[in-house]
Design an enzyme around this catalytic site. Structure first.
Site, PDB file in Angstrom:
ATOM      1  CG  ASP A  40      16.523  38.626  43.814  1.00 35.05           C
ATOM      2  OD1 ASP A  40      16.898  38.117  44.882  1.00 35.05           O
ATOM      3  OD2 ASP A  40      16.605  39.845  43.576  1.00 35.05           O
TER       4      ASP A  40
ATOM      5  CG  ASP B 108      17.467  43.169  41.464  1.00 34.89           C
ATOM      6  OD1 ASP B 108      17.679  42.073  42.032  1.00 34.89           O
ATOM      7  OD2 ASP B 108      17.569  44.260  42.043  1.00 34.89           O
TER       8      ASP B 108
END
Length: 264
Positions: free
Chosen positions: A11, A199
């Protein structure tokens, strides 16, 4: 093609990129080490191809594909972004077939100009323009109630359009996720062991599809939902945030992939 020693899926915001500065400088040692061992690194984000392509170039990752629009599409290696691909046209066409009372509740990026998108997302105007250059999915603001949203989503599902609500936006796509794209891309490199880093809850599918799932600490992100014990045990967690945590975890896994301890 020679099988890669491992493959990394990551990500961006709050993970490889710092939450506040959007810098990836702290991850430089791990990025260099991945190049040295010939490990592909795949950017995987909700961002469009137009947003990801400049970062992919900056990171010298143009030789690798990227997962864009939350898995709705792939930006192939060395490719330039295209706008308005068949998937996006199909989504917008389906939207126009929804009954008007429900259609008016959904304001997609395609219904906004760049200034509207900038106001909605908080992005600078230049970034908002790139965020509008969509090929595979359509995020939008929902103004109706929950019951109306259910009916709206059912009407789209009949036409093959999937809807996901992320808190801020209702995003329409043909249904593929980051996890689906991981299989497709890993196959190109001989299906090596997978490291995935994210996250937030919307990264969970991608993380759980990896051999080494890594949750990067982010005080700004929503907490993960309760996980089954087996999944919770597998999940590695950094104590450092953003690219510092990313750097530490990747270097630790490269040096000792059997080390399943959290807190790096």
């Amino acid at each position: 093609m020679t099988k890669a020693p491992l493959i990394v899926f990551t990500d961006l915001d709050g993970t490889l990129l710092d939450h506040d500065s959007y810098s990836h400088a702290a991850a430089a040692p791990a990025l260099m080490r991945l190049r040295e061992i010939g490990a592909p690194m795949i950017l995987a984000s909700s961002k469009t191809a137009a947003e990801i392509a400049p970062l992919r170039d900056e990171l010298d990752l143009t030789a690798y594909p990227a997962i864009v629009e939350n898995g709705a599409g792939i930006l192939p290696a060395f490719a330039k972004p295209t706008v308005g691909a068949d998937d996006y046209v199909r989504i917008r066409t389906a939207l126009d077939q929804v009954v008007p009372d429900l259609r008016r509740c959904f304001t997609g990026f395609g219904d906004m100009d760049a200034q509207d998108v900038a106001r909605s997302t908080g992005l600078p105007l230049a970034q908002a323009r790139l965020a509008r250059q969509r090929s595979f999915s359509e995020p939008g603001e929902w103004a109706g109630n929950e019951q109306e949203r259910g009916i709206f989503e059912q009407a789209l599902a009949v036409m093959g359009i999937a809807a996901r609500y992320g808190g801020r936006y209702l995003t329409l796509s043909l249904g593929s996720t980051k996890a689906d794209r991981m299989d497709e891309i890993a196959d190109l490199y001989g299906n090596p062991p997978r490291i995935a880093l994210g996250d937030a809850p919307n990264d969970l599918e991608m993380l759980m599809a990896a051999d080494y799932p890594v949750l990067i600490k982010n005080p700004h992100a929503k907490p993960l939902p309760p996980l089954p014990k087996k999944q919770a045990y597998r999940l590695l967690r950094s104590t450092k945030t953003g690219p510092s945590g990313w750097n530490h975890m990747v270097l630790s896994l490269i040096s000792d992939p059997t080390n399943n301890k959290n807190g790096a």
